[in-house]
Design an enzyme around this catalytic site. Structure first.
Site, short mmCIF file in Angstrom:
data_model
loop_
_atom_site.label_atom_id
_atom_site.label_comp_id
_atom_site.label_asym_id
_atom_site.label_seq_id
_atom_site.Cartn_x
_atom_site.Cartn_y
_atom_site.Cartn_z
N GLY D 50 0.88 -1.16 0.00
CA GLY D 50 0.00 0.00 0.00
C GLY D 50 0.91 1.21 0.00
N CYS D 51 0.36 2.38 -0.29
CA CYS D 51 1.22 3.55 -0.29
C CYS D 51 1.59 3.94 1.13
CB CYS D 51 0.50 4.72 -0.94
SG CYS D 51 0.48 4.57 -2.70
N GLN D 52 0.71 3.65 2.07
CA GLN D 52 0.93 4.09 3.44
C GLN D 52 1.72 3.08 4.26
OE1 GLN D 52 0.13 6.93 5.02
NE2 GLN D 52 -1.26 7.95 3.62
N SER D 118 -5.21 2.71 1.26
CA SER D 118 -3.93 2.33 0.69
C SER D 118 -2.93 1.88 1.76
CB SER D 118 -3.38 3.54 -0.05
OG SER D 118 -2.45 3.15 -0.99
#
Ligand code: PLP
Ligand code: PLP
Lengths: 407, 140, 407, 140
Positions: D50-52, D118
């Site tokens: 995920g982006c996070q 995300s």
């Protein structure tokens, strides 16, 4: 029919305005429609209470905005009966949606010598992007003609669908002729030859039911501001498979999954096509507008507008020297006409001073004007909040205009 | 008469109209009275094309003064053209360059000369000034 | 200093909101800023009183909207000190403006083997459009590095300006490092080799004075929503000569002069770059926001924010285990940091529940993260309505977060 | 215990927390207690990016039951991962497929499983179900 027109007009604050001391008779809905209070209040409330950048934010306001934005996407999906929200992309309007398809589809599928098929009654927004594509790719733009009633020549169309045709792009309803095109049939014929179809729905969503799955079109676009929503927002519907296949249109934040200077991978649908900070206020406002329309009942709207259209057609035809351009069997409440040999611009200017807002000129459909060898028309376009009384006002104003110029 | 004096006269004339439709009646009258220009002068060269209406403008320079001839396919535009000609015709280039046409604003026709109106009038006024500049340059 | 912060906070209704029963401390201004009441009311009033499609309309409402829209253009022109309104194009945001330049400039001037020069600290919106262009044209993307303080390596830059460089595109201020770049010097050096420069001003307009003529850049872009304006609107400034030379970006209504199926001629500047119905409500709302900022006095804002920035820098640095990424000599009030070895996402989630809105992650600047070999940061970003008290709240919340995760 | 029963237990547990920070304290505790998975299992194949934050998920099928092992680089995400494992571990594929995870909603963690977050969690839940589907198919 369950249609309380007084109550509906009350929902649109601008309809109470006066111009030059006269009540506003707004018959320029083909250009843009007004907004019900609920849409205006929604936009205001977002700015006052929860404004925040969407996606990837982890704080409360950002969560809330994201949720509302994604819910708006689902509202748009339901409104046109798309299968999945991955097929609903928020754009800035019909124009930017068509440009996105012309570019992205064109990059992937259009090569030198290929053909793009549009019609003679398209809005400039559904002509110029394809011209630009064809110029870039050395492809050819082909044009389905229409007859003097403003109906597409379906026989010609069938013959123009060739092995070279890469895409067909036509409007659902014409903004200058009022014609409602047989989009389902158009799509079926193209699909027989495996050619995808884009439907420009800018002039249909405000008038009636749209079912993209029934039409079976591959792309469908419309503008929020023409369906009682805010400015700067629109929708691009695309079948998932095609949207997956074509490259993104714009690059920027949110549309990428991972960026390195060497290689960038794109986010999944629908985000792949939503670069940068989106107009979330616009999207949520648009969803409210769509809810408003659904709330009135599409079949009620269709029935009401049909009466209005028939009334207008009859009354206008009865005016001495008035000539309507576009008399298709199936039509929306949009009338383009000439009054005797009065220049449309002259007529429009005088009507304006009588409080009647019409549009004059080519209506961004120059090829339609060329078809009839005229330089422009007067156009009156009605939506669900217009009334027979307003048509009567238009008619008597036109009578007066005729007299002014016949001296 | 000076450009200023003619403008004042027009402003006075228009101040008598009670309502917009009277103004337009008058503009229509002026438009109808404006002599049509020669078909030969309706050349592409003289054409100022707007999306809403067309305007043709021709000019001549005689004995230190500029003479305009113009036409339009829309009557009200012709009426405005007639006013512009009335104000600027027979004036020396310097006067045409130096004076601004405040009467347009004052008689309420400003909208008709907005750059986004696309009726040819803004471009026509610009071209009238350009003619004056060109003639003045010729004089040296 | 003449800066009544209480009064200013009063102008922004959202600042009175609570989240989870706690007063909102909004430190996510790098993502988007809130709107003063005057902007909100302007948007509302347009919809209630004068909404109408602009340009070419001849009726009262359309005239009035057109006038206001063109006046908004002039307000934007003045705000960045451009020479002429023909150089001011309304876009949908910084992203769409950069995409427009990357496409239109690229079509005209970028060929196989050419180079496009950006920096290592660009936002994805100023990376991906150039990557897409380079891929399409088989050109090369070159990247100016920055040092660990977050300052561009100007010596490297000078060497990277070669005969193959077609355009330089860098941000005025970085949204993740806070760095203010020497854009005037960057432009001067590029111009010595006749290379045009695009400045991404998305993070500067809300913080201070911008003078495009002083910078002498060829293009300058910013987003309305980051400078207290509505969503869905932005500005592209371009020098007239260049805008004349490059082809339009999108095709559609209003951007054409005359359309036939064979040949289309484009409208003059700035309309050539504004295809379709523009977001006129957004543009006029943005003008109100710019007026609001000007009304407070740019020098007052700069002075106030400088105090705030210094205070924040000092207080944050004093927190045990806090590491700031980006310590450039000249900076805006944007701070990216790590707190001990706590994952930014963990910290952000807990801060949220304390009422403090920060952003975590890459901030759409993955290459900046790669530079430091980290996966993300916590980012607090302040604007003119933030206060020292809010910074104190952030600091004590961070102390608490540290304790929670050290158990 | 059935998936439903375990979920009810968790909901009850969480109902005791007076405030958000207490909930997070508890999630942090759960996160810290979750055994780290083998470095070998932190493979690209098992990675859900995920982006996070990142999540790794591995699964095994033994005697008609599914066993998950998972990890994350963020502690709170690990805490949520621990809850998911607690609910789904040792259950037959059919149960995993048929039950929805309403406890997430009820203990107020819905946001953490929104597709736009995300953080890898949505994709992880999806992948857990996919494992179950695959194992069920294997059984025939
Ligand atoms: C048929 C049709 N297509 C496309 C458009 C373009 O819509 P927009 O200007 O909102 O992008 C219009 C609007 O005038 C239209 O009538
Ligand atoms: C430096 C910078 N450039 C460009 C952008 C893109 O702006 P928008 O998303 O409004 O188009 C941003 C916004 O995050 C930014 O910070």
């Amino acid at each position: 029919m369950n249609f309380n027109i007084e109550k509906i007009r009350d929902d649109f604050p601008i309809l109470k305005e006066q111009v030059y001391g006269k009540p506003l008779v707004y018959l320029d809905n083909g250009a843009t429609t007004h907004k019900p209070q609920v849409v205006i209040d929604t936009v205001k409330e977002i700015y006052e209470k929860q404004n925040s950048s969407i996606h990837r934010g982890i704080h409360y306001l950002s969560e809330k905005m994201t949720e509302d934005y994604e819910e708006a996407r689902d509202t748009a999906r339901k409104f046109i009966n798309a299968l999945s929200t991955t097929e609903i992309i928020f754009t800035h309007g019909a124009t930017s949606a068509i440009n996105a398809v012309a570019f992205s589809f064109g990059e992937k599928f259009v090569k030198e010598g290929d053909e793009v098929l549009i019609s003679e009654m398209e809005h400039h927004s559904n002509i110029v992007p394809w011209q630009m594509l064809c110029e870039r790719k050395h492809a050819h733009l082909k044009v389905i003609p229409f007859n003097d009633n403003g109906e597409l020549d379906m026989d010609a169309y069938k013959e123009m669908l060739t092995g070279k045709t890469r895409i067909v792009a036509v409007n659902h309803a014409s903004n200058s002729l009022g014609t409602v095109n047989p989009v389902k049939e158009i799509t079926r014929l193209a699909h027989e030859k495996n050619i995808p179809v884009l439907i420009d729905g800018a002039q249909i969503v405000q008038h009636g039911e749209v079912d993209v799955r029934d039409i079976d079109c591959d792309f469908f676009v419309f503008s929020g501001h023409k369906v009682f929503g805010p400015t700067g927002i629109g929708v691009l519907y695309g079948k998932e498979k095609l949207l997956e296949e074509i490259p993104p249109y714009q690059g920027g934040g949110d549309m990428v999954d991972c960026v390195t200077m060497g290689k960038t991978t794109y986010n999944e649908l629908p985000f792949k096509f939503e670069a940068g900070t989106t107009n979330y206020t616009g999207a949520i406002g648009l969803a409210k507008a769509l809810d408003y329309v659904s709330g009135l009942g599409i079949s009620n709207i269709v029935a009401y507008e049909q009466q209005l259209t028939e009334y207008a057609a009859e009354k206008l035809a009865a005016i001495d020297g008035l000539k309507i351009f576009g008399n298709a069997g199936k039509r929306i409440s949009v009338f383009s006409f000439h009054l005797a040999d009065i220049h449309p611009y002259d007529a429009g200017m005088v009507l304006d001073k009588m409080g009647i807002a019409v549009r004059t000129g080519t209506h961004c459909t120059q090829p339609v004007m060329d078809h009839y060898d005229i330089s422009g028309t007067i156009r009156a376009s009605m939506v669900l909040y217009n009334t027979k009384e307003e048509i009567d006002l238009l008619v008597s104003a036109l009578e007066r205009v005729r007299k002014m110029f016949s001296k | 008469m000076s450009i200023k004096a003619i403008q004042d006269e027009i402003i006075e004339e228009f101040s008598m109209f009670e309502d917009w439709l009277d103004k337009y009646d008058y503009l229509i009258e002026l438009g109808n009275e404006l002599p049509e220009i020669d078909p030969g002068q309706k050349s592409d060269e003289n054409l100022i094309s707007g999306c809403q209406s067309k305007v043709w403008l021709d000019a001549e320079y005689k004995e230190g003064k500029v003479w305009f001839q113009a036409d339009s396919d829309a009557i009200i535009v012709r009426g405005i053209v007639a006013l512009l000609i009335k104000v600027l015709n027979g004036q020396p280039p310097k006067e045409i360059i130096d004076n601004d046409l405040h009467f347009i604003d004052e008689i309420g026709l400003k909208q008709n000369l907005s750059p986004t109106r696309s009726n040819g009038l803004v471009a026509m006024v610009k071209k009238m000034k350009l003619y004056a500049i060109a003639y003045q340059a010729k004089e040296g």
